[in-house]
Write a protein that holds these residues in place. Structure first.
Motif, short mmCIF file in Angstrom:
data_model
loop_
_atom_site.label_atom_id
_atom_site.label_comp_id
_atom_site.label_asym_id
_atom_site.label_seq_id
_atom_site.Cartn_x
_atom_site.Cartn_y
_atom_site.Cartn_z
N HIS A 4 2.48 11.18 8.19
CA HIS A 4 1.34 10.16 7.81
C HIS A 4 1.88 8.86 8.07
O HIS A 4 2.77 8.48 6.92
N ASP B 49 -2.26 5.65 6.69
CA ASP B 49 -2.58 5.37 5.28
C ASP B 49 -3.62 4.38 5.10
O ASP B 49 -4.60 4.53 4.43
N TRP C 275 -2.36 9.36 -0.30
CA TRP C 275 -2.28 10.49 0.57
C TRP C 275 -1.17 11.34 0.31
O TRP C 275 -0.04 11.13 0.49
#
Length: 162
Positions: free
Chosen positions: A102, A107, A146
């Motif tokens: 990620h 994000d 996240w």
């Protein structure tokens, strides 16, 4: 009141996985990231995916890398569709050209922005078959962060049904 953050089991039909993966692989062959969404309905702690949505998307390639962009009109169209059909967004799934992780862009510009939503990142432009063991899985927590899920956590939560 039910919330996506209450979901402990996500059931995804194989057809939804296949539709999504075919899109990621197709745009990946052209050297682009792709993105899709899983939407459905929640009953208690269970969430049943009913559809894969492939938003209209713009693929960007620069000297710094690649990304996929969903415009404001398309985001509005998706929100109206979800409202009219009484569906909820539970996961965004996108591909990366190399390893799955990620990024800070992932994000900051997530579409699935409700606490409890999932973000799955498929490596290598989806060249290999869809496998939770090779995908980076994240879940949005109450602080807006996240959080990475282990392969075991993702595999316990997500069931792909034939």
């Amino acid at each position: 009141m039910k919330s996506v953050s209450d979901v402990t089991a996500l059931f995804v039909p194989r057809s939804c996985v296949d539709e999504l993966h075919a899109h990621l692989r197709k745009v990946g062959r052209e050297g682009h990231e792709g993105l899709g969404l899983w939407v459905g309905r929640q009953t208690g702690h269970h969430f049943q995916v009913h559809r894969t949505l492939i938003p209209a998307q713009r693929h960007i390639r620069t000297g710094d890398g690649v990304c996929v962009v969903i415009g404001p009109e398309e985001l509005h169209r998706i929100n109206v569709l979800l409202y009219r059909e009484k569906l909820m967004l539970v996961a965004q799934i996108h591909s990366h050209p190399g390893r799955a992780y990620h990024s800070s862009t992932d994000d900051a510009y997530a579409i699935a922005a409700t606490v409890g939503c999932l973000s799955l990142v498929v490596p290598d432009f989806a060249r290999a078959p869809f496998d939770l063991g090779n995908i980076a899985s994240y879940r949005l927590d109450g602080a807006g962060v996240w959080r990475s899920l282990t392969v075991e956590q993702a595999s316990r939560m997500i069931s792909i049904k034939e």
